[in-house]
Design a protein around this motif. Structure first.
Motif, PDB file in Angstrom:
ATOM      1  N   LEU A  15       0.807  -1.227   0.000  1.00  0.00           N
ATOM      2  CA  LEU A  15       0.000   0.000   0.000  1.00  0.00           C
ATOM      3  C   LEU A  15       0.842   1.280   0.000  1.00  0.00           C
ATOM      4  O   LEU A  15       0.293   2.374   0.055  1.00  0.00           O
ATOM      5  CB  LEU A  15      -0.943   0.016   1.217  1.00  0.00           C
ATOM      6  CG  LEU A  15      -1.959  -1.132   1.303  1.00  0.00           C
ATOM      7  CD1 LEU A  15      -2.853  -0.965   2.528  1.00  0.00           C
ATOM      8  CD2 LEU A  15      -2.824  -1.181   0.045  1.00  0.00           C
ATOM      9  N   ILE A  16       2.164   1.134  -0.074  1.00  0.00           N
ATOM     10  CA  ILE A  16       3.020   2.325  -0.029  1.00  0.00           C
ATOM     11  C   ILE A  16       2.653   3.308  -1.152  1.00  0.00           C
ATOM     12  O   ILE A  16       2.585   4.514  -0.942  1.00  0.00           O
ATOM     13  CB  ILE A  16       4.520   1.941  -0.087  1.00  0.00           C
ATOM     14  CG1 ILE A  16       4.931   1.315   1.256  1.00  0.00           C
ATOM     15  CG2 ILE A  16       5.411   3.155  -0.393  1.00  0.00           C
ATOM     16  CD1 ILE A  16       6.363   0.894   1.362  1.00  0.00           C
ATOM     17  N   GLU A  17       2.350   2.745  -2.333  1.00  0.00           N
ATOM     18  CA  GLU A  17       2.041   3.679  -3.439  1.00  0.00           C
ATOM     19  C   GLU A  17       0.699   4.384  -3.280  1.00  0.00           C
ATOM     20  O   GLU A  17       0.383   5.307  -4.025  1.00  0.00           O
ATOM     21  CB  GLU A  17       2.156   2.995  -4.805  1.00  0.00           C
ATOM     22  CG  GLU A  17       1.576   1.641  -4.885  1.00  0.00           C
ATOM     23  CD  GLU A  17       1.813   0.977  -6.223  1.00  0.00           C
ATOM     24  OE1 GLU A  17       1.988   1.660  -7.225  1.00  0.00           O
ATOM     25  OE2 GLU A  17       1.769  -0.266  -6.243  1.00  0.00           O
ATOM     26  N   ASN A  18      -0.107   3.959  -2.296  1.00  0.00           N
ATOM     27  CA  ASN A  18      -1.381   4.663  -2.051  1.00  0.00           C
ATOM     28  C   ASN A  18      -1.200   5.888  -1.138  1.00  0.00           C
ATOM     29  O   ASN A  18      -2.107   6.700  -0.992  1.00  0.00           O
ATOM     30  CB  ASN A  18      -2.384   3.727  -1.360  1.00  0.00           C
ATOM     31  CG  ASN A  18      -2.842   2.609  -2.264  1.00  0.00           C
ATOM     32  OD1 ASN A  18      -2.026   1.834  -2.738  1.00  0.00           O
ATOM     33  ND2 ASN A  18      -4.129   2.535  -2.529  1.00  0.00           N
ATOM     34  N   ILE A  19      -0.030   5.975  -0.502  1.00  0.00           N
ATOM     35  CA  ILE A  19       0.170   7.055   0.474  1.00  0.00           C
ATOM     36  C   ILE A  19       0.260   8.423  -0.230  1.00  0.00           C
ATOM     37  O   ILE A  19       0.970   8.564  -1.223  1.00  0.00           O
ATOM     38  CB  ILE A  19       1.460   6.797   1.300  1.00  0.00           C
ATOM     39  CG1 ILE A  19       1.271   5.519   2.152  1.00  0.00           C
ATOM     40  CG2 ILE A  19       1.793   7.985   2.200  1.00  0.00           C
ATOM     41  CD1 ILE A  19       2.509   5.082   2.895  1.00  0.00           C
ATOM     42  N   LEU A  20      -0.460   9.378   0.306  1.00  0.00           N
ATOM     43  CA  LEU A  20      -0.442  10.749  -0.240  1.00  0.00           C
ATOM     44  C   LEU A  20       0.989  11.311  -0.134  1.00  0.00           C
ATOM     45  O   LEU A  20       1.486  11.526   0.979  1.00  0.00           O
ATOM     46  CB  LEU A  20      -1.401  11.628   0.570  1.00  0.00           C
ATOM     47  CG  LEU A  20      -1.443  13.108   0.196  1.00  0.00           C
ATOM     48  CD1 LEU A  20      -2.190  13.317  -1.118  1.00  0.00           C
ATOM     49  CD2 LEU A  20      -2.082  13.931   1.303  1.00  0.00           C
ATOM     50  N   PRO A  21       1.642  11.589  -1.277  1.00  0.00           N
ATOM     51  CA  PRO A  21       3.061  12.001  -1.178  1.00  0.00           C
ATOM     52  C   PRO A  21       3.221  13.505  -0.958  1.00  0.00           C
ATOM     53  O   PRO A  21       3.954  14.176  -1.686  1.00  0.00           O
ATOM     54  CB  PRO A  21       3.624  11.551  -2.532  1.00  0.00           C
ATOM     55  CG  PRO A  21       2.459  11.648  -3.468  1.00  0.00           C
ATOM     56  CD  PRO A  21       1.196  11.459  -2.672  1.00  0.00           C
ATOM     57  N   ILE A  22       2.518  14.029   0.017  1.00  0.00           N
ATOM     58  CA  ILE A  22       2.555  15.475   0.273  1.00  0.00           C
ATOM     59  C   ILE A  22       3.059  15.718   1.702  1.00  0.00           C
ATOM     60  O   ILE A  22       2.705  14.978   2.631  1.00  0.00           O
ATOM     61  CB  ILE A  22       1.139  16.080   0.060  1.00  0.00           C
ATOM     62  CG1 ILE A  22       0.819  16.126  -1.443  1.00  0.00           C
ATOM     63  CG2 ILE A  22       1.007  17.463   0.684  1.00  0.00           C
ATOM     64  CD1 ILE A  22      -0.485  16.797  -1.821  1.00  0.00           C
ATOM     65  N   ALA A  23       3.856  16.767   1.859  1.00  0.00           N
ATOM     66  CA  ALA A  23       4.417  17.098   3.186  1.00  0.00           C
ATOM     67  C   ALA A  23       3.306  17.300   4.208  1.00  0.00           C
ATOM     68  O   ALA A  23       2.202  17.743   3.871  1.00  0.00           O
ATOM     69  CB  ALA A  23       5.239  18.382   3.053  1.00  0.00           C
ATOM     70  N   SER A  24       3.614  17.001   5.465  1.00  0.00           N
ATOM     71  CA  SER A  24       2.615  17.130   6.533  1.00  0.00           C
ATOM     72  C   SER A  24       2.433  18.612   6.883  1.00  0.00           C
ATOM     73  O   SER A  24       3.323  19.438   6.622  1.00  0.00           O
ATOM     74  CB  SER A  24       3.102  16.376   7.766  1.00  0.00           C
ATOM     75  OG  SER A  24       4.221  17.058   8.291  1.00  0.00           O
ATOM     76  N   PRO A  25       1.300  18.964   7.512  1.00  0.00           N
ATOM     77  CA  PRO A  25       1.107  20.354   7.937  1.00  0.00           C
ATOM     78  C   PRO A  25       2.256  20.880   8.815  1.00  0.00           C
ATOM     79  O   PRO A  25       2.676  22.022   8.666  1.00  0.00           O
ATOM     80  CB  PRO A  25      -0.212  20.295   8.712  1.00  0.00           C
ATOM     81  CG  PRO A  25      -0.967  19.187   8.048  1.00  0.00           C
ATOM     82  CD  PRO A  25       0.073  18.153   7.724  1.00  0.00           C
ATOM     83  N   MET A  26       2.793  20.022   9.691  1.00  0.00           N
ATOM     84  CA  MET A  26       3.905  20.467  10.548  1.00  0.00           C
ATOM     85  C   MET A  26       5.096  20.910   9.691  1.00  0.00           C
ATOM     86  O   MET A  26       5.693  21.971   9.931  1.00  0.00           O
ATOM     87  CB  MET A  26       4.344  19.329  11.482  1.00  0.00           C
ATOM     88  CG  MET A  26       5.608  19.651  12.266  1.00  0.00           C
ATOM     89  SD  MET A  26       6.234  18.256  13.230  1.00  0.00           S
ATOM     90  CE  MET A  26       7.099  17.317  11.966  1.00  0.00           C
ATOM     91  N   GLU A  27       5.410  20.105   8.683  1.00  0.00           N
ATOM     92  CA  GLU A  27       6.576  20.392   7.856  1.00  0.00           C
ATOM     93  C   GLU A  27       6.353  21.640   7.005  1.00  0.00           C
ATOM     94  O   GLU A  27       7.253  22.482   6.875  1.00  0.00           O
ATOM     95  CB  GLU A  27       6.855  19.162   6.977  1.00  0.00           C
ATOM     96  CG  GLU A  27       8.237  19.040   6.441  1.00  0.00           C
ATOM     97  CD  GLU A  27       9.344  19.156   7.468  1.00  0.00           C
ATOM     98  OE1 GLU A  27       9.265  18.533   8.520  1.00  0.00           O
ATOM     99  OE2 GLU A  27      10.292  19.918   7.202  1.00  0.00           O
ATOM    100  N   VAL A  28       5.142  21.770   6.457  1.00  0.00           N
ATOM    101  CA  VAL A  28       4.817  22.945   5.638  1.00  0.00           C
ATOM    102  C   VAL A  28       4.876  24.205   6.515  1.00  0.00           C
ATOM    103  O   VAL A  28       5.412  25.243   6.114  1.00  0.00           O
ATOM    104  CB  VAL A  28       3.424  22.771   4.972  1.00  0.00           C
ATOM    105  CG1 VAL A  28       2.973  24.063   4.293  1.00  0.00           C
ATOM    106  CG2 VAL A  28       3.465  21.631   3.954  1.00  0.00           C
ATOM    107  N   ALA A  29       4.358  24.090   7.735  1.00  0.00           N
ATOM    108  CA  ALA A  29       4.373  25.235   8.656  1.00  0.00           C
ATOM    109  C   ALA A  29       5.817  25.652   8.955  1.00  0.00           C
ATOM    110  O   ALA A  29       6.148  26.845   8.949  1.00  0.00           O
ATOM    111  CB  ALA A  29       3.660  24.866   9.957  1.00  0.00           C
TER     112      ALA A  29
END
Ligand code: SF4
Ligand code: SF4
Length: 443
Positions: free
Chosen positions: A152-166
């Motif tokens: 299921l790794i390829e199902n994971i949303l490949p976007i940075a987390s809110p903490m990282e974006v912040a």
């Protein structure tokens, strides 16, 4: 060297009761010589064992408030769940209290959550994704997938987390506005969860983290409360909407996405069940799966203070209170996105997530097959009660431990009892025997 895990054991407090081994979702704990031991490669830092241990022998290592002093300019990134810890109707008071603790600035992770929502919507509409898309917001769930559900790794949303974006935006903003170089700006996440600490030490999908430290909510809770009593005039600091703050509770992320075909689940064992279903090809109609390791969502994190049900209710109240201002809040989101010229590509993972091969018996396929056969033979001799008395969570894990050379079959009390019985019978048999010279033959 940085410690990659944040969950630790206090050996002096551990009584070897085996309560924790049963609750660990990745079978990462063994009890040997009356002490628990965490197998590093298996641990996903979900914090379940912290909640389970009746003797408080498990704890999370995080940064202290003192550590912010190392930096010239200090920024606090409060998690949305931080707001839910206090009976306060105005989040500005909470942000102001953080400034009073020694921070020079605050940047709300809830605002970054809105930015992540904006880009997740774009990603969902793109053709490239595999459904259901699995939220990457909870690092413990991402590590769970890497460890137990590699398909299921390829199902994971490949976007940075809110903490990282912040953290990224907060640093860039201060660099731009005040001309302070990046190394002198310290960004600290005020966290409900231990898995975020592990993330900062070993980021998922990125080469580095912009976060310099993780401070547990529980460690600043008392200080914030005492500052709240002193606050008279409140500055307007908050720019987060109810949608961003809603991320603190299970389902908040999906609600912000405004899609109908989603499933949200909280509690690591519930997440495991749904991932098993996805792996088995069910839930195909679902577009988005939001799984959070803690009960109730981040409000139930092991580093929080408030009862998760109370906290969840507060988040609901805060979110609905901010509903009328939704428009002005979303213009803030747009302004930030535009001023940094942020695009979807900028928040996508830089590197692929890898499988954690810890459950493989051997890297060599032939040897792995041999070991698998041996494991099954051992397993067939074990009682199948999964009692945990051997110190391994299940009979299967004990068989695995024996094959890997970390345990013996006599660690199972049933096998030990059988062996003692056999030995006792043999001794009785032997005790009835005499040397031939002494044996009486009456015939
Ligand atoms: S629950 Fe685990 S860590 Fe806590 S005392 Fe029992 S064996 Fe030790
Ligand atoms: S933190 Fe989670 S994965 Fe790690 S040992 Fe504890 S229960 Fe297991």
């Amino acid at each position: 060297m940085k410690n990659l895990h944040s969950i630790m054991l206090d050996k002096d407090k551990c009584k070897g009761c085996t309560n924790c081994i049963k609750r660990c979702p990745t079978e990462a704990i063994r009890v040997r010589n009356s002490k628990a031991r965490i197998i590093d490669q298996r641990c996903i830092d979900c914090g379940e064992c912290i909640r389970t241990c009746p003797y408080h022998a498990k704890y999370a290592v995080t940064n202290s408030l003192e550590e912010i002093r190392k930096f010239e300019y200090k920024i606090a990134l409060p998690a949305p769940s931080f707001y839910a810890q206090f009976e306060v109707d105005d989040v500005n008071k909470l942000l102001y209290a953080l400034l009073e603790l020694g921070f020079d600035d605050v940047f709300e992770v809830a605002k970054a959550a809105e930015i992540v929502t904006h880009f997740t919507k774009q990603f969902i509409l793109s053709e490239k994704n595999k459904k259901p898309i699995i939220s990457s917001a909870c690092p413990a769930v991402v590590r769970l997938i890497q460890t137990k559900f590699s398909d299921l790794i390829e199902n994971i949303l490949p976007i940075a987390s809110p903490m990282e974006v912040a953290a990224y935006i907060a640093k860039k903003m201060i660099q731009k506005e005040k001309g302070i170089e990046e190394g002198k700006i310290g960004v600290f996440f005020i966290s409900p969860c231990a898995a975020k600490m592990t993330y900062v030490n070993s980021p998922l999908g990125f080469k580095r983290s912009y976060v310099d430290g993780v401070i547990a909510i529980k460690d600043v809770y008392g200080l914030v409360r005492s500052k709240l009593r002193e606050i008279r005039d409140v500055k307007h600091l908050s720019i987060a909407s109810g949608k961003g703050i809603g991320w603190a509770a299970s389902g908040g992320e999906s609600l912000a996405l405004e899609i109908e075909e989603y499933v949200n689940v909280d509690g690591i064992h519930n997440v495991v069940k749904v991932l098993e279903e996805i792996e088995n090809g069910r839930l195909k109609d679902i577009v988005y799966f939001e799984g959070l390791a803690c009960s109730g969502g981040c409000v139930g994190g092991p580093l929080t203070v408030e009862n998760p049900y109370v906290a969840k209710n507060r988040i609901k109240r805060l979110s609905s209170k901010l509903k009328d201002k939704e428009e002005s809040f979303s213009s803030w989101t747009e302004e930030i996105i535009n001023s940094f010229s942020l695009k979807l590509e900028d928040v996508l993972f830089e590197k692929e997530l890898e499988t954690n091969p810890v459950l493989e018996l051997d890297s060599d396929i032939e040897r792995a097959m041999e070991k698998f056969e041996k494991l099954n033979n051992i397993l067939s001799m074990l009682p199948g009660l999964d009692c945990g008395a051997c110190g391994s969570p299940t009979c299967k894990t004990l068989a695995e431990d024996i094959v890997r050379g970390f345990a013996n079959d006599t660690d199972c009390i049933f096998i030990l009892r059988e062996s003692i019985k056999e030995l006792a019978n043999k001794m009785v048999e032997l005790s009835n025997k005499l040397p031939p010279s002494l044996e009486r033959n009456d015939e």
